[in-house]
Design a protein around this motif. Structure first.
Motif, PDB file in Angstrom:
ATOM      1  N   TYR A 185       0.827  -1.191   0.000  1.00 31.17           N
ATOM      2  CA  TYR A 185       0.000   0.000   0.000  1.00 31.17           C
ATOM      3  C   TYR A 185       0.870   1.254   0.000  1.00 31.17           C
ATOM      4  O   TYR A 185       1.892   1.306   0.688  1.00 31.17           O
ATOM      5  CB  TYR A 185      -0.867   0.073   1.252  1.00 31.17           C
ATOM      6  N   CYS A 186       0.417   2.269  -0.731  1.00 31.56           N
ATOM      7  CA  CYS A 186       0.974   3.604  -0.529  1.00 31.56           C
ATOM      8  C   CYS A 186      -0.043   4.383   0.299  1.00 31.56           C
ATOM      9  O   CYS A 186      -1.253   4.109   0.255  1.00 31.56           O
ATOM     10  CB  CYS A 186       1.269   4.315  -1.841  1.00 31.56           C
ATOM     11  N   ALA A 187       0.442   5.327   1.063  1.00 30.59           N
ATOM     12  CA  ALA A 187      -0.440   6.124   1.913  1.00 30.59           C
ATOM     13  C   ALA A 187       0.099   7.544   1.996  1.00 30.59           C
ATOM     14  O   ALA A 187       1.313   7.735   2.153  1.00 30.59           O
ATOM     15  CB  ALA A 187      -0.535   5.507   3.310  1.00 30.59           C
ATOM     16  N   ARG A 188      -0.807   8.521   1.890  1.00 26.30           N
ATOM     17  CA  ARG A 188      -0.393   9.895   2.040  1.00 26.30           C
ATOM     18  C   ARG A 188      -0.039  10.136   3.499  1.00 26.30           C
ATOM     19  O   ARG A 188      -0.802   9.790   4.397  1.00 26.30           O
ATOM     20  CB  ARG A 188      -1.498  10.848   1.599  1.00 26.30           C
ATOM     21  N   GLY A 189       1.094  10.755   3.709  1.00 25.40           N
ATOM     22  CA  GLY A 189       1.548  10.964   5.074  1.00 25.40           C
ATOM     23  C   GLY A 189       1.722  12.423   5.430  1.00 25.40           C
ATOM     24  O   GLY A 189       2.268  13.192   4.640  1.00 25.40           O
ATOM     25  N   VAL A 190       1.227  12.746   6.597  1.00 23.93           N
ATOM     26  CA  VAL A 190       1.567  14.022   7.198  1.00 23.93           C
ATOM     27  C   VAL A 190       2.877  13.733   7.927  1.00 23.93           C
ATOM     28  O   VAL A 190       2.873  13.227   9.056  1.00 23.93           O
ATOM     29  CB  VAL A 190       0.481  14.499   8.175  1.00 23.93           C
ATOM     30  N   ALA A 191       3.994  13.980   7.256  1.00 23.11           N
ATOM     31  CA  ALA A 191       5.300  13.447   7.661  1.00 23.11           C
ATOM     32  C   ALA A 191       5.095  11.942   7.812  1.00 23.11           C
ATOM     33  O   ALA A 191       4.461  11.313   6.972  1.00 23.11           O
ATOM     34  CB  ALA A 191       5.798  14.125   8.927  1.00 23.11           C
ATOM     35  N   VAL A 192       5.579  11.341   8.878  1.00 24.26           N
ATOM     36  CA  VAL A 192       5.274   9.926   9.115  1.00 24.26           C
ATOM     37  C   VAL A 192       4.335   9.804  10.302  1.00 24.26           C
ATOM     38  O   VAL A 192       4.166   8.732  10.868  1.00 24.26           O
ATOM     39  CB  VAL A 192       6.542   9.086   9.373  1.00 24.26           C
ATOM     40  N   ILE A 193       3.705  10.926  10.646  1.00 23.95           N
ATOM     41  CA  ILE A 193       2.905  10.941  11.860  1.00 23.95           C
ATOM     42  C   ILE A 193       1.585  10.218  11.681  1.00 23.95           C
ATOM     43  O   ILE A 193       1.106   9.546  12.581  1.00 23.95           O
ATOM     44  CB  ILE A 193       2.656  12.397  12.308  1.00 23.95           C
ATOM     45  N   ARG A 194       0.974  10.383  10.525  1.00 23.47           N
ATOM     46  CA  ARG A 194      -0.295   9.699  10.272  1.00 23.47           C
ATOM     47  C   ARG A 194      -0.495   9.552   8.782  1.00 23.47           C
ATOM     48  O   ARG A 194       0.063  10.301   7.991  1.00 23.47           O
ATOM     49  CB  ARG A 194      -1.471  10.455  10.883  1.00 23.47           C
ATOM     50  N   PHE A 195      -1.288   8.556   8.421  1.00 17.91           N
ATOM     51  CA  PHE A 195      -1.547   8.231   7.023  1.00 17.91           C
ATOM     52  C   PHE A 195      -3.034   8.389   6.782  1.00 17.91           C
ATOM     53  O   PHE A 195      -3.823   7.538   7.190  1.00 17.91           O
ATOM     54  CB  PHE A 195      -1.071   6.813   6.727  1.00 17.91           C
ATOM     55  N   ASP A 196      -3.415   9.485   6.104  1.00 16.36           N
ATOM     56  CA  ASP A 196      -4.834   9.808   6.049  1.00 16.36           C
ATOM     57  C   ASP A 196      -5.554   9.329   4.796  1.00 16.36           C
ATOM     58  O   ASP A 196      -6.784   9.254   4.792  1.00 16.36           O
ATOM     59  CB  ASP A 196      -5.057  11.313   6.269  1.00 16.36           C
ATOM     60  N   TYR A 197      -4.826   9.006   3.748  1.00 14.94           N
ATOM     61  CA  TYR A 197      -5.431   8.419   2.555  1.00 14.94           C
ATOM     62  C   TYR A 197      -4.535   7.294   2.062  1.00 14.94           C
ATOM     63  O   TYR A 197      -3.310   7.429   2.085  1.00 14.94           O
ATOM     64  CB  TYR A 197      -5.632   9.461   1.444  1.00 14.94           C
ATOM     65  N   TRP A 198      -5.176   6.212   1.618  1.00 12.36           N
ATOM     66  CA  TRP A 198      -4.449   5.016   1.208  1.00 12.36           C
ATOM     67  C   TRP A 198      -4.801   4.636  -0.224  1.00 12.36           C
ATOM     68  O   TRP A 198      -5.931   4.856  -0.681  1.00 12.36           O
ATOM     69  CB  TRP A 198      -4.802   3.852   2.123  1.00 12.36           C
ATOM     70  N   GLY A 199      -3.839   4.037  -0.904  1.00 11.27           N
ATOM     71  CA  GLY A 199      -4.116   3.445  -2.196  1.00 11.27           C
ATOM     72  C   GLY A 199      -4.886   2.142  -2.009  1.00 11.27           C
ATOM     73  O   GLY A 199      -5.095   1.680  -0.881  1.00 11.27           O
ATOM     74  N   GLN A 200      -5.278   1.549  -3.119  1.00 13.29           N
ATOM     75  CA  GLN A 200      -6.106   0.347  -3.063  1.00 13.29           C
ATOM     76  C   GLN A 200      -5.284  -0.920  -2.794  1.00 13.29           C
ATOM     77  O   GLN A 200      -5.854  -1.976  -2.529  1.00 13.29           O
ATOM     78  CB  GLN A 200      -6.927   0.182  -4.358  1.00 13.29           C
ATOM     79  N   GLY A 201      -3.973  -0.800  -2.875  1.00 16.41           N
ATOM     80  CA  GLY A 201      -3.111  -1.950  -2.636  1.00 16.41           C
ATOM     81  C   GLY A 201      -2.709  -2.641  -3.932  1.00 16.41           C
ATOM     82  O   GLY A 201      -3.464  -2.662  -4.910  1.00 16.41           O
ATOM     83  N   THR A 202      -1.502  -3.179  -3.939  1.00 16.44           N
ATOM     84  CA  THR A 202      -0.970  -3.931  -5.075  1.00 16.44           C
ATOM     85  C   THR A 202      -0.426  -5.254  -4.566  1.00 16.44           C
ATOM     86  O   THR A 202       0.467  -5.268  -3.708  1.00 16.44           O
ATOM     87  CB  THR A 202       0.161  -3.140  -5.760  1.00 16.44           C
ATOM     88  N   LEU A 203      -0.975  -6.344  -5.062  1.00 20.98           N
ATOM     89  CA  LEU A 203      -0.495  -7.671  -4.645  1.00 20.98           C
ATOM     90  C   LEU A 203       0.766  -8.019  -5.428  1.00 20.98           C
ATOM     91  O   LEU A 203       0.749  -8.022  -6.668  1.00 20.98           O
ATOM     92  CB  LEU A 203      -1.569  -8.723  -4.882  1.00 20.98           C
ATOM     93  N   VAL A 204       1.828  -8.293  -4.697  1.00 25.95           N
ATOM     94  CA  VAL A 204       3.071  -8.759  -5.304  1.00 25.95           C
ATOM     95  C   VAL A 204       3.292 -10.197  -4.824  1.00 25.95           C
ATOM     96  O   VAL A 204       3.376 -10.452  -3.626  1.00 25.95           O
ATOM     97  CB  VAL A 204       4.270  -7.878  -4.916  1.00 25.95           C
ATOM     98  N   THR A 205       3.347 -11.110  -5.778  1.00 28.14           N
ATOM     99  CA  THR A 205       3.557 -12.523  -5.462  1.00 28.14           C
ATOM    100  C   THR A 205       4.945 -12.923  -5.932  1.00 28.14           C
ATOM    101  O   THR A 205       5.302 -12.685  -7.094  1.00 28.14           O
ATOM    102  CB  THR A 205       2.503 -13.402  -6.150  1.00 28.14           C
ATOM    103  N   VAL A 206       5.714 -13.492  -5.031  1.00 26.78           N
ATOM    104  CA  VAL A 206       7.058 -13.954  -5.377  1.00 26.78           C
ATOM    105  C   VAL A 206       7.055 -15.479  -5.333  1.00 26.78           C
ATOM    106  O   VAL A 206       6.862 -16.082  -4.282  1.00 26.78           O
ATOM    107  CB  VAL A 206       8.120 -13.403  -4.403  1.00 26.78           C
ATOM    108  N   SER A 207       7.226 -16.054  -6.502  1.00 27.95           N
ATOM    109  CA  SER A 207       7.146 -17.518  -6.587  1.00 27.95           C
ATOM    110  C   SER A 207       7.967 -18.015  -7.760  1.00 27.95           C
ATOM    111  O   SER A 207       7.990 -17.390  -8.823  1.00 27.95           O
ATOM    112  CB  SER A 207       5.690 -17.951  -6.753  1.00 27.95           C
ATOM    113  N   SER A 208       8.610 -19.147  -7.562  1.00 27.24           N
ATOM    114  CA  SER A 208       9.393 -19.740  -8.637  1.00 27.24           C
ATOM    115  C   SER A 208       8.490 -20.569  -9.554  1.00 27.24           C
ATOM    116  O   SER A 208       8.939 -21.041 -10.597  1.00 27.24           O
ATOM    117  CB  SER A 208      10.509 -20.606  -8.065  1.00 27.24           C
TER     118      SER A 208
END
Lengths: 118, 110
Positions: free
Chosen positions: A95-118
């Motif tokens: 997830y990415c999230a908008r940050g007021v510095a690193v104090i709080r995250f007030d808006y978030w992206g929808q998420g990206t699934l990353v799968t690591v597999s051979s």
């Protein structure tokens, strides 16, 4: 309205790299930072690091130092997170999230699934 | 940093109040008034519910409140509703531009 739209799901082999994007809209991009947070399947949230969209300053979680790079492109209001030398335990929703510095995250992206597999 | 400690699960009946604790150290929870709480429904992104220990973002119900004492922060939900059933995570500033999350608490509304 504030929106963070992330790139689509990825499947990678161990040892490869992945780069996830996060396009922001609805606010002045350079007035906030972007944090990246990941969540392994069935697990909790893990903070990965933060980048200031104003000056590009970064701070990464100690366990990911040397494998992660966060960047921004202010011309397109887009943040990027690249993770290298992927392992199976990097499989997670990122997830990415908008940050007021690193104090709080007030808006978030929808998420990206990353799968690591051979 | 080590993750903050939260109970794995809590439960309550509709209309009741519940409290979720979040225990850290003097280097995180106890050292700064920058504790936030996030609600996450299955398959969804987290949502900010409380920030700066006890402040509510616009649009968040006043049934949600936060507090802190020493190294332990707490989230209280009053008048429990079915829609409150979710996972809840605390998060604290830990110095040097870093944060740490709690392990998460699953709230079940009976």
């Amino acid at each position: 309205q504030v929106q963070l739209v992330q790139s689509g799901a990825e499947v990678k082999k161990p040892g490869a790299s992945v780069k996830v994007s996060c396009k922001a809209s609805g606010y002045t991009f350079t007035s906030y930072g972007i944090s990246w947070v990941r969540q392994a399947p069935g697990q909790g949230l893990e903070w990965m690091g933060w980048i200031s969209a104003y000056n590009g300053n970064t701070n990464y979680a100690q366990k990911l130092q040397g494998r992660v790079t966060m960047t921004t492109d202010t011309s397109t209001s887009t943040a990027y997170m690249e993770l290298r030398s992927l392992r199976s335990d990097d499989t997670a929703v990122y997830y990415c999230a908008r940050g007021v510095a690193v104090i709080r995250f007030d808006y978030w992206g929808q998420g990206t699934l990353v799968t690591v597999s051979s | 940093q080590s993750a903050l400690t939260q109970p794995a699960s809590v439960s309550g009946s509709p209309g009741q109040s519940i409290t979720i604790s979040c225990t850290g150290t003097s280097s995180d929870v106890g050292g700064y008034n920058y504790v936030s709480w996030y609600q996450q429904h299955p398959g969804k992104a987290p949502k900010l519910m409380i920030y700066d220990v006890s402040k509510r973002p616009s649009g968040v119900s006043n049934r949600f409140s936060g507090s802190k004492s020493g190294n332990t922060a707490s989230l209280t939900i009053s008048g429990l509703q079915a829609e409150d059933e979710a996972d809840y995570y605390c998060c604290s500033y830990a110095g040097s531009s870093s944060v740490v999350f709690g392990g998460g608490t699953k709230l079940t509304v009976l």
